[in-house]
Design a protein around this motif. Structure first.
Motif, PDB file in Angstrom:
ATOM      1  N   UNK A  89       0.816  -1.219   0.000  1.00  0.00           N
ATOM      2  CA  UNK A  89       0.000   0.000   0.000  1.00  0.00           C
ATOM      3  C   UNK A  89       0.851   1.270   0.000  1.00  0.00           C
ATOM      4  N   UNK A  90       2.083   1.167   0.503  1.00  0.00           N
ATOM      5  CA  UNK A  90       2.931   2.364   0.577  1.00  0.00           C
ATOM      6  C   UNK A  90       3.741   2.536  -0.703  1.00  0.00           C
ATOM      7  N   UNK A  91       3.617   1.612  -1.646  1.00  0.00           N
ATOM      8  CA  UNK A  91       4.392   1.693  -2.879  1.00  0.00           C
ATOM      9  C   UNK A  91       3.791   2.728  -3.817  1.00  0.00           C
ATOM     10  N   UNK A  92       4.636   3.585  -4.354  1.00  0.00           N
ATOM     11  CA  UNK A  92       4.183   4.593  -5.295  1.00  0.00           C
ATOM     12  C   UNK A  92       4.130   3.999  -6.711  1.00  0.00           C
ATOM     13  N   UNK A  93       3.266   4.562  -7.526  1.00  0.00           N
ATOM     14  CA  UNK A  93       3.132   4.157  -8.939  1.00  0.00           C
ATOM     15  C   UNK A  93       2.834   2.670  -9.064  1.00  0.00           C
ATOM     16  N   UNK A  94       1.940   2.184  -8.177  1.00  0.00           N
ATOM     17  CA  UNK A  94       1.600   0.761  -8.255  1.00  0.00           C
ATOM     18  C   UNK A  94       0.907   0.422  -9.567  1.00  0.00           C
ATOM     19  N   UNK A  95       0.069   1.323 -10.044  1.00  0.00           N
ATOM     20  CA  UNK A  95      -0.631   1.075 -11.298  1.00  0.00           C
ATOM     21  C   UNK A  95       0.320   0.957 -12.475  1.00  0.00           C
ATOM     22  N   UNK A 191      14.001 -20.316 -24.764  1.00  0.00           N
ATOM     23  CA  UNK A 191      12.551 -20.433 -24.835  1.00  0.00           C
ATOM     24  C   UNK A 191      11.943 -20.422 -23.438  1.00  0.00           C
ATOM     25  N   UNK A 192      12.630 -21.009 -22.468  1.00  0.00           N
ATOM     26  CA  UNK A 192      12.147 -20.989 -21.082  1.00  0.00           C
ATOM     27  C   UNK A 192      12.138 -19.561 -20.549  1.00  0.00           C
ATOM     28  N   UNK A 193      13.194 -18.807 -20.816  1.00  0.00           N
ATOM     29  CA  UNK A 193      13.230 -17.412 -20.382  1.00  0.00           C
ATOM     30  C   UNK A 193      12.095 -16.610 -21.009  1.00  0.00           C
ATOM     31  N   UNK A 194      11.833 -16.856 -22.277  1.00  0.00           N
ATOM     32  CA  UNK A 194      10.733 -16.165 -22.945  1.00  0.00           C
ATOM     33  C   UNK A 194       9.396 -16.517 -22.304  1.00  0.00           C
ATOM     34  N   UNK A 195       9.187 -17.804 -22.012  1.00  0.00           N
ATOM     35  CA  UNK A 195       7.917 -18.239 -21.417  1.00  0.00           C
ATOM     36  C   UNK A 195       7.715 -17.616 -20.044  1.00  0.00           C
ATOM     37  N   UNK A 196       8.757 -17.591 -19.229  1.00  0.00           N
ATOM     38  CA  UNK A 196       8.646 -16.999 -17.892  1.00  0.00           C
ATOM     39  C   UNK A 196       8.327 -15.516 -17.995  1.00  0.00           C
ATOM     40  N   UNK A 197       8.987 -14.825 -18.918  1.00  0.00           N
ATOM     41  CA  UNK A 197       8.796 -13.380 -19.065  1.00  0.00           C
ATOM     42  C   UNK A 197       7.382 -13.035 -19.533  1.00  0.00           C
ATOM     43  N   UNK A 198       6.815 -13.865 -20.398  1.00  0.00           N
ATOM     44  CA  UNK A 198       5.509 -13.542 -20.979  1.00  0.00           C
ATOM     45  C   UNK A 198       4.329 -14.046 -20.146  1.00  0.00           C
ATOM     46  N   UNK A 199       4.537 -14.962 -19.230  1.00  0.00           N
ATOM     47  CA  UNK A 199       3.411 -15.523 -18.471  1.00  0.00           C
ATOM     48  C   UNK A 199       3.346 -15.040 -17.029  1.00  0.00           C
ATOM     49  N   UNK A 200       4.447 -14.550 -16.504  1.00  0.00           N
ATOM     50  CA  UNK A 200       4.447 -14.152 -15.093  1.00  0.00           C
ATOM     51  C   UNK A 200       3.473 -13.019 -14.822  1.00  0.00           C
ATOM     52  N   UNK A 201       3.277 -12.124 -15.782  1.00  0.00           N
ATOM     53  CA  UNK A 201       2.362 -11.011 -15.569  1.00  0.00           C
ATOM     54  C   UNK A 201       0.927 -11.452 -15.382  1.00  0.00           C
ATOM     55  N   UNK A 202       0.495 -12.422 -16.171  1.00  0.00           N
ATOM     56  CA  UNK A 202      -0.879 -12.930 -16.025  1.00  0.00           C
ATOM     57  C   UNK A 202      -1.086 -13.564 -14.666  1.00  0.00           C
ATOM     58  N   UNK A 203      -0.152 -14.403 -14.265  1.00  0.00           N
ATOM     59  CA  UNK A 203      -0.280 -15.066 -12.967  1.00  0.00           C
ATOM     60  C   UNK A 203      -0.113 -14.073 -11.820  1.00  0.00           C
ATOM     61  N   UNK A 204       0.639 -12.991 -12.056  1.00  0.00           N
ATOM     62  CA  UNK A 204       0.753 -11.943 -11.047  1.00  0.00           C
ATOM     63  C   UNK A 204      -0.613 -11.345 -10.750  1.00  0.00           C
ATOM     64  N   UNK A 205      -1.409 -11.085 -11.791  1.00  0.00           N
ATOM     65  CA  UNK A 205      -2.741 -10.518 -11.572  1.00  0.00           C
ATOM     66  C   UNK A 205      -3.633 -11.475 -10.796  1.00  0.00           C
ATOM     67  N   UNK A 206      -3.514 -12.775 -11.065  1.00  0.00           N
ATOM     68  CA  UNK A 206      -4.317 -13.757 -10.329  1.00  0.00           C
ATOM     69  C   UNK A 206      -3.925 -13.752  -8.855  1.00  0.00           C
ATOM     70  N   UNK A 207      -2.621 -13.753  -8.587  1.00  0.00           N
ATOM     71  CA  UNK A 207      -2.176 -13.698  -7.196  1.00  0.00           C
ATOM     72  C   UNK A 207      -2.572 -12.374  -6.542  1.00  0.00           C
ATOM     73  N   UNK A 208      -2.498 -11.285  -7.288  1.00  0.00           N
ATOM     74  CA  UNK A 208      -2.837  -9.978  -6.735  1.00  0.00           C
ATOM     75  C   UNK A 208      -4.298  -9.920  -6.324  1.00  0.00           C
ATOM     76  N   UNK A 209      -5.173 -10.458  -7.160  1.00  0.00           N
ATOM     77  CA  UNK A 209      -6.595 -10.489  -6.803  1.00  0.00           C
ATOM     78  C   UNK A 209      -6.824 -11.318  -5.545  1.00  0.00           C
TER      79      UNK A 209
END
Length: 328
Positions: A89-95, A191-209
């Motif tokens: 909550x104290x983090x700036x520019x969270x959006x 290819x593993x690095x690419x997969x991690x980079x492109x999928x972590x954001x989606x799962x981040x939103x699930x964890x964030x919710x």
């Protein structure tokens, strides 16, 4: 809705199952008796019959297994860490941070794969940046050797180019133990690095919710009791996230066992079939070699693998309630 799902999802599955029992080149109607019925021969050629089909299938399973073992844990942990960061909550520019972390997930996988292909060329940006610190970058998409075998070779334990002994003399499905245990190739690591980079954001939103759904009273009560951050994570946050972790890992397993587009764009299975996956092999057998029966058989084996991993994961991550002792 049931009719639509049955027409466009369930019915094609049974049609593909029938095709997997045929020797069909895609030039005739497989349902009027023109294609040759071969029963389980397509499956036998994958598991029991010596030959190129079994060797390629075993190679694809080995490659995909390493891809799953590395991608799923890394992307899950990274997504959870990112969610914990942007949930402060104290983090700036969270959006802005949430948008930046999620942006790779909404970018076309073909476009991202093409960019990574240029970045990891022999004279690409990655090797150029490594040269600035005195490191000679590898030939990312031309070295078929596994990274574990290269590491053991650097330590003088094995010879990656000429393996010998027990690991080289014993085989499973046409591959030696050394081949199974040599690790992912350098190209597969990209290819593993690419997969991690492109999928972590989606799962981040699930964890964030899920994190925002945890009652603040639990965290405040734990803070009053003097619980540290690590203890808070272990005893409060992670237990509350158990169903979400199951969801994320399940989605990760399904997606990683079905990897296709990155392989299609970046390598086509090269070098030396070290980036070949079952999904790409199924496509190649069907559409490149006109062997649709074999391609369908590989697809159904892949379906069984995904279901087995999902069931096993559900068993391992299930809620365990303490047993109550009966009074006699």
């Amino acid at each position: 809705m049931v009719i639509i799902l049955g027409l466009f999802f369930v019915l094609p599955i049974f049609m593909a199952l029938w095709v997997s029992l045929l020797h069909w080149d895609g030039q005739s109607n497989p349902f009027n008796g023109q294609a040759k019925f071969v029963g389980l021969d397509n499956y036998r050629s994958l598991f029991t019959q010596d030959g190129l089909d079994r060797t390629l299938f075993a190679t694809s399973l080995r490659n995909n297994a390493y891809y799953v073992l590395l991608t799923v844990p890394i992307q899950t942990v990274l997504a959870l860490v990112l969610a914990l960061i942007v949930n402060q909550r104290i983090l700036r520019a969270r959006g802005a941070l949430r948008t930046a972390f999620f942006f790779p997930s909404v970018t076309s996988s073909i476009a991202v794969s093409t960019v990574f292909l240029f970045l990891f060329q022999g004279s690409g940006a990655v090797n150029t940046a490594l040269s600035w610190i005195g490191v000679k970058g590898p030939s990312w998409f031309n070295d078929p050797r596994g990274v574990l075998s290269l590491l053991l070779g650097a330590l003088g334990i094995v010879d990656p180019d000429h393996p010998s002994g027990f690991l080289a003399d014993h085989h499973v499905m046409g591959l030696s133990f050394f081949d199974w245990l040599s690790g992912p190739s350098v190209a597969m690591c990209v290819i593993i690095m690419l997969a991690v980079w492109t999928t972590s954001g989606t799962f981040m939103l699930i964890f964030l919710a899920a994190l925002q759904g945890i009652p603040r009273e639990l965290e405040e009560a734990a803070a009053i009791e003097g619980v540290g951050r690590l203890q808070m994570l272990r005893h409060v946050i992670l237990p509350a996230l158990r169903p979400v972790i199951f969801l994320v890992v399940t989605l990760g397993l399904i997606g990683t066992w079905q990897v296709f587009d990155q392989v299609y764009v970046m390598s086509g299975g090269a070098p030396g079939n070290t980036t070949l996956t079952p999904a790409y092999l199924s496509y190649s057998d069907a559409f490149d070699d006109a062997n649709f029966g074999q391609g369908a058989a590989i697809a159904f084996v892949l379906l069984i693998i995904i279901l087995a991993f999902t069931v096993a994961q559900r068993f391992l991550l299930r809620e365990r309630t303490p047993r109550t002792r009966r009074n006699r």
